[in-house]
Design an enzyme around this catalytic site. Sequence first.
Site, short mmCIF file in Angstrom:
data_model
loop_
_atom_site.label_atom_id
_atom_site.label_comp_id
_atom_site.label_asym_id
_atom_site.label_seq_id
_atom_site.Cartn_x
_atom_site.Cartn_y
_atom_site.Cartn_z
N ASP A 61 -62.62 5.71 -30.59
CA ASP A 61 -63.57 5.69 -31.26
C ASP A 61 -64.97 4.81 -30.90
OD1 ASP A 61 -62.60 7.23 -33.42
OD2 ASP A 61 -61.72 5.54 -34.61
N TYR A 122 -51.88 0.09 -26.38
CA TYR A 122 -53.00 -0.63 -26.99
C TYR A 122 -52.78 -2.21 -27.32
CZ TYR A 122 -55.17 3.79 -28.16
OH TYR A 122 -55.90 5.06 -28.07
#
Length: 311
Positions: A61, A122
């Site tokens: 994003d 992540y």
Amino acid sequence: MTNQSVRLAFRIGYLGDGYHGSQIQPDVVTVQGELIRVFRSLKWLDTASKEHNLVLSSRTDAGVHVRLNGGVVQIDEELWNALTPRKMIRALDDRLPKDIAFLDVKQVDQDWNPRMANHRVYRYRLEGLEFWKYPGEVFTEWLQMFEGTYNATNFARLEEGKNPIRTILSCKPWIIGGRTVGFEIIGEAFLWNQVRRTAMALHRMSIGEITPHDVKQAIENPDIEADFGVAPADWLILWGVDWDEMKLPQSNNEIHCFTAPPSGPAVERTMRKRWRDGARHEMKSLLYHQWAELGELPIVKHNTFNSEELG
């Protein structure tokens, strides 16, 4: 040019705050869009076609930073043989924006799919969130709740037709200089916003707004809606993607660039705000240094001849 083409796997890093996400979209600047623009400017893609064959592995994003993502592109075989990886990387690096790092490239089989990765990693810097309080040793227990295979509907923005079952291989504290700054999560694949929703659940537990029982219930009962919110994108890093053909490299340099948030009874709101502004720059500095380490170009050995051989 020949009619034969080769399939190339490449890896890139980028700062997410300058782009409207990674995937190409009309009328906005994206990472994939910038890559296609530069490839076409070099005439490495078919400029007569509106279609493209440059695909990224993991969608990110707007605002999400990336240490190492991957992708694939199809180019002419004769062109690839003339370029070599070193020349291609240098040409792209000269033309791409400075916040996109084109790190390496190699030829792969025609059926290689960058989205079929072994796992993705992540890292989220929780200390960047307003009012975050490190809960102590119990934090590891909280993280372990997110490990395993389960229906992650309550921790995602679920797209229609998407399978909500996900496997989290590991979820553990992210520690720098002996200080827990956030968490690292490793999974085969993630749903949209899954890591950021996990981060917000952890944050809200730390400040007492929800309990570990609430989170456990949301994991075990996906049919009962639970929405703990979405954490900001700017503290999230896609640390890397691992494939059999391109293993995820580990950093050889210890991270020292993260300063601790201001603390104590005299700390003002303005002090915390300035610290967060500085901490965002630290995130970017970390990535530039990582790319400098990861972006070692392959050495091309040239044939040498002595005078007798030249005869």
